[in-house]
Enzyme design. Structure first.
Site, PDB file in Angstrom:
ATOM      1  NE  ARG A  60      33.433 -49.236 -22.853  1.00 41.22           N
ATOM      2  CZ  ARG A  60      32.252 -49.176 -22.513  1.00 41.22           C
ATOM      3  NH1 ARG A  60      31.446 -48.365 -23.359  1.00 41.22           N
ATOM      4  NH2 ARG A  60      31.806 -49.522 -21.317  1.00 41.22           N
ATOM      5  CG  HIS A  64      32.533 -53.514 -24.330  1.00 41.17           C
ATOM      6  ND1 HIS A  64      31.646 -53.119 -23.842  1.00 41.17           N
ATOM      7  CD2 HIS A  64      33.854 -53.485 -23.625  1.00 41.17           C
ATOM      8  CE1 HIS A  64      31.979 -52.284 -22.892  1.00 41.17           C
ATOM      9  NE2 HIS A  64      33.393 -52.595 -22.751  1.00 41.17           N
ATOM     10  CG  ASN A  92      27.940 -53.785 -24.626  1.00 38.72           C
ATOM     11  OD1 ASN A  92      29.118 -53.229 -24.445  1.00 38.72           O
ATOM     12  ND2 ASN A  92      27.756 -54.820 -24.960  1.00 38.72           N
ATOM     13  CG  HIS A 191      40.252 -46.745 -19.517  1.00 31.15           C
ATOM     14  ND1 HIS A 191      39.875 -47.308 -18.195  1.00 31.15           N
ATOM     15  CD2 HIS A 191      39.417 -47.374 -20.339  1.00 31.15           C
ATOM     16  CE1 HIS A 191      38.928 -48.216 -18.375  1.00 31.15           C
ATOM     17  NE2 HIS A 191      38.503 -48.253 -19.844  1.00 31.15           N
TER      18      HIS A 191
HETATM   19  C1  HEM Z   1      40.326 -53.728 -17.181  1.00 33.65           C
HETATM   20  C2  HEM Z   1      39.189 -53.624 -17.359  1.00 33.65           C
HETATM   21  C3  HEM Z   1      38.004 -52.477 -17.568  1.00 33.65           C
HETATM   22  C4  HEM Z   1      36.928 -51.795 -17.105  1.00 33.65           C
HETATM   23  C5  HEM Z   1      36.558 -52.095 -15.865  1.00 33.65           C
HETATM   24  C6  HEM Z   1      36.493 -50.942 -18.071  1.00 33.65           C
HETATM   25  C7  HEM Z   1      35.388 -49.912 -17.859  1.00 33.65           C
HETATM   26  C8  HEM Z   1      35.061 -49.040 -18.463  1.00 33.65           C
HETATM   27  C9  HEM Z   1      34.084 -48.041 -18.389  1.00 33.65           C
HETATM   28  C10 HEM Z   1      33.178 -48.095 -17.004  1.00 33.65           C
HETATM   29  C11 HEM Z   1      34.008 -46.982 -19.263  1.00 33.65           C
HETATM   30  C12 HEM Z   1      32.788 -45.862 -19.198  1.00 33.65           C
HETATM   31  C13 HEM Z   1      31.640 -46.381 -20.042  1.00 33.65           C
HETATM   32  C14 HEM Z   1      30.676 -45.353 -19.798  1.00 33.65           C
HETATM   33  O1  HEM Z   1      30.520 -44.689 -18.705  1.00 33.65           O
HETATM   34  O2  HEM Z   1      29.731 -45.299 -20.457  1.00 33.65           O
HETATM   35  C15 HEM Z   1      35.005 -47.440 -20.138  1.00 33.65           C
HETATM   36  C16 HEM Z   1      35.250 -46.574 -21.368  1.00 33.65           C
HETATM   37  C17 HEM Z   1      36.126 -47.071 -22.067  1.00 33.65           C
HETATM   38  N1  HEM Z   1      37.022 -48.051 -22.171  1.00 33.65           N
HETATM   39 FE1  HEM Z   1      37.321 -49.584 -20.528  1.00 33.65          FE
HETATM   40  N2  HEM Z   1      37.276 -50.814 -19.291  1.00 33.65           N
HETATM   41  C18 HEM Z   1      38.166 -51.710 -19.125  1.00 33.65           C
HETATM   42  C19 HEM Z   1      39.178 -52.295 -20.050  1.00 33.65           C
HETATM   43  C20 HEM Z   1      39.220 -51.628 -21.301  1.00 33.65           C
HETATM   44  C21 HEM Z   1      39.925 -52.191 -22.399  1.00 33.65           C
HETATM   45  C22 HEM Z   1      40.873 -53.377 -22.222  1.00 33.65           C
HETATM   46  C23 HEM Z   1      39.804 -51.297 -23.472  1.00 33.65           C
HETATM   47  C24 HEM Z   1      40.381 -51.452 -24.703  1.00 33.65           C
HETATM   48  C25 HEM Z   1      41.433 -51.881 -25.157  1.00 33.65           C
HETATM   49  C26 HEM Z   1      39.039 -50.153 -23.077  1.00 33.65           C
HETATM   50  C27 HEM Z   1      38.572 -48.940 -23.568  1.00 33.65           C
HETATM   51  C28 HEM Z   1      37.725 -48.306 -23.296  1.00 33.65           C
HETATM   52  C29 HEM Z   1      37.622 -46.716 -24.164  1.00 33.65           C
HETATM   53  C30 HEM Z   1      38.394 -46.475 -25.196  1.00 33.65           C
HETATM   54  C31 HEM Z   1      36.632 -46.128 -23.403  1.00 33.65           C
HETATM   55  C32 HEM Z   1      35.829 -44.805 -23.637  1.00 33.65           C
HETATM   56  C33 HEM Z   1      34.904 -44.914 -24.762  1.00 33.65           C
HETATM   57  C34 HEM Z   1      34.014 -43.695 -25.114  1.00 33.65           C
HETATM   58  O3  HEM Z   1      34.502 -42.505 -24.951  1.00 33.65           O
HETATM   59  O4  HEM Z   1      33.147 -43.914 -25.931  1.00 33.65           O
HETATM   60  N3  HEM Z   1      38.595 -50.482 -21.542  1.00 33.65           N
HETATM   61  N4  HEM Z   1      35.613 -48.629 -19.659  1.00 33.65           N
END
Ligand code: HEM
Ligand SMILES: *[C@@H]1O[C@H](CO)[C@@H](O)[C@H](O)[C@H]1NC(C)=O
Ligand SMILES: *[C@@H]1O[C@H](CO)[C@@H](O)[C@H](O)[C@H]1NC(C)=O
Length: 319
Positions: A60, A64, A92, A191
């Protein structure tokens, strides 16, 4: 004469346009720091062995970084009394993690090849290795990015889409960075690993009635109280089936109306992305190859190259 002038102008235009992504290449450190690959791979491996979620957190970070003024390591800069960085921006704060792993890699690399490898490139290799170690595809990462000397909290607030986004917003947000609708769906497949906080999925599980499996909603509600402010940081897996394996189960969830975030389920909501979700659900290798292609495109977003930026010695501060 006229054709000479036209030729010179088109050459100039070529160089002006060709200054960014065209210069990244996978052998950028082959003479100056080939050790970067085994060093990063083993550090990511240990970090994941210690805590499986870390692979998701590290992947992630690259997203970002790249979405905010390009893949330039700006995310990694700490705040100072005179400067507010991106770590406390809305997407973040209390959420982005894994910075200590990047620090450890950077300090090892600085001992082996000082002043050579950028923090922005470390993020790119770390993201690839996280995916590969958790069972996803492996690929050659393009390198040669340099590090920004500034960061923008405002840009981080405005450029990273929130989980409340509808499909139209996601499509235009990704398009504005040169990423297609297919890239959006493929990259959202990230995800398939990691966790989200209750505050980011509460509205979906309590207020959406459409396109939501009710048993799934009940399961998630059991650890995410309905009233704002309580249990905000409680975690739930983004992929309920296999949150620590990089596979295509994320798409299986969407087809079954078990997307955790509103933005996830938007990709399978009767619109133009349904067929792409179906393809990735039916065909894991097409997801893997489109994900790789999209990660490379995301890594090409406005890198600093040549004499722009710097190679930071410490990823947390400018030199
Ligand atoms: C399409 C739009 C996207 C939205 C709206 C989004 C939103 C989010 C949100 C809200 C979380 C949870 C954060 C939290 O609750 O602290 C999350 C986690 C995550 N996102 Fe996304 N995301 C998007 C695209 C992406 C992309 C493009 C990637 C990587 C290529 C990605 C990788 C991840 C990963 C791996 C997690 C888990 C992180 C962890 O467990 O620490 N996301 N995302
Ligand atoms: C291992 O993971 C835990 C959290 O699960 C963390 O507190 C600790 O700092 C990690 N240790 C190392 C060496 O990364
Ligand atoms: C970015 O968002 C955070 C959290 O909502 C807010 O505290 C901060 O003032 C915002 N920064 C800017 C520059 O708008």
């Amino acid at each position: 004469m006229a054709s000479f002038v036209t030729g010179a102008i088109s050459l100039l235009v070529f160089f002006l346009i060709g200054t960014s992504s065209a210069q990244l290449c996978s052998d950028f450190y082959s003479r100056t720091c080939p050790q970067v690959f085994p060093v990063v791979r083993s550090a990511v491996y240990s970090a994941i062995l210690n805590e499986t979620r870390m692979g998701a957190s590290l992947l992630r970070l690259f997203f970002h970084d790249c979405f905010v003024n390009g893949c330039d390591g700006s995310l990694l800069l700490d705040d100072t009394p005179l400067f507010t960085g991106e770590k406390r921006a809305a997407p973040n704060f209390n959420s982005a993690r894994g910075f200590e792993v990047i620090d450890e890699i950077k300090s090892t690399i600085e001992m082996l090849c000082p002043g050579v490898v950028s923090c922005a490139d470390i993020l790119a290799i770390v993201a690839r290795d996280s995916v590969a170690i958790l069972g996803g595809p492996n690929w050659n990462v393009k390198l040669g990015r340099r590090d920004a000397r500034t960061a923008s909290q405002l840009a981080a607030n405005n450029s990273i889409p929130p989980p409340t986004s509808n499909l139209d917003f996601l499509v235009s947000n990704f398009n504005s960075l040169g990423l297609s609708i297919k890239d959006l769906v493929a990259l959202s497949g990230a995800h398939t690993i990691g966790q989200a906080r209750c505050t980011n999925f509460r509205d979906r599980i309590y207020t959406e009635t459409n396109n939501l499996d009710s048993i799934f909603a009940q399961l998630r509600a059991s650890n995410c109280p309905g009233n704002t402010g309580s249990g905000d940081n409680n975690l739930a897996p983004l992929d309920l089936q296999s949150p620590t394996t990089f596979d295509n189960n994320y798409f299986n969830n969407l087809v079954n109306r078990r997307g955790l975030l509103h933005s996830d389920q938007q990709l399978y909501n009767g619109g133009p992305t349904d067929s792409i979700v179906r393809t990735y659900y039916d065909n894991p290798s097409s997801f893997a190859s489109d994900f790789v292609e999209a990660m490379i495109k995301m890594g090409d977003i406005r890198p600093l190259t040549g004499y722009s930026g710097e190679i930071r010695r410490n990823c947390r501060r400018i030199n």
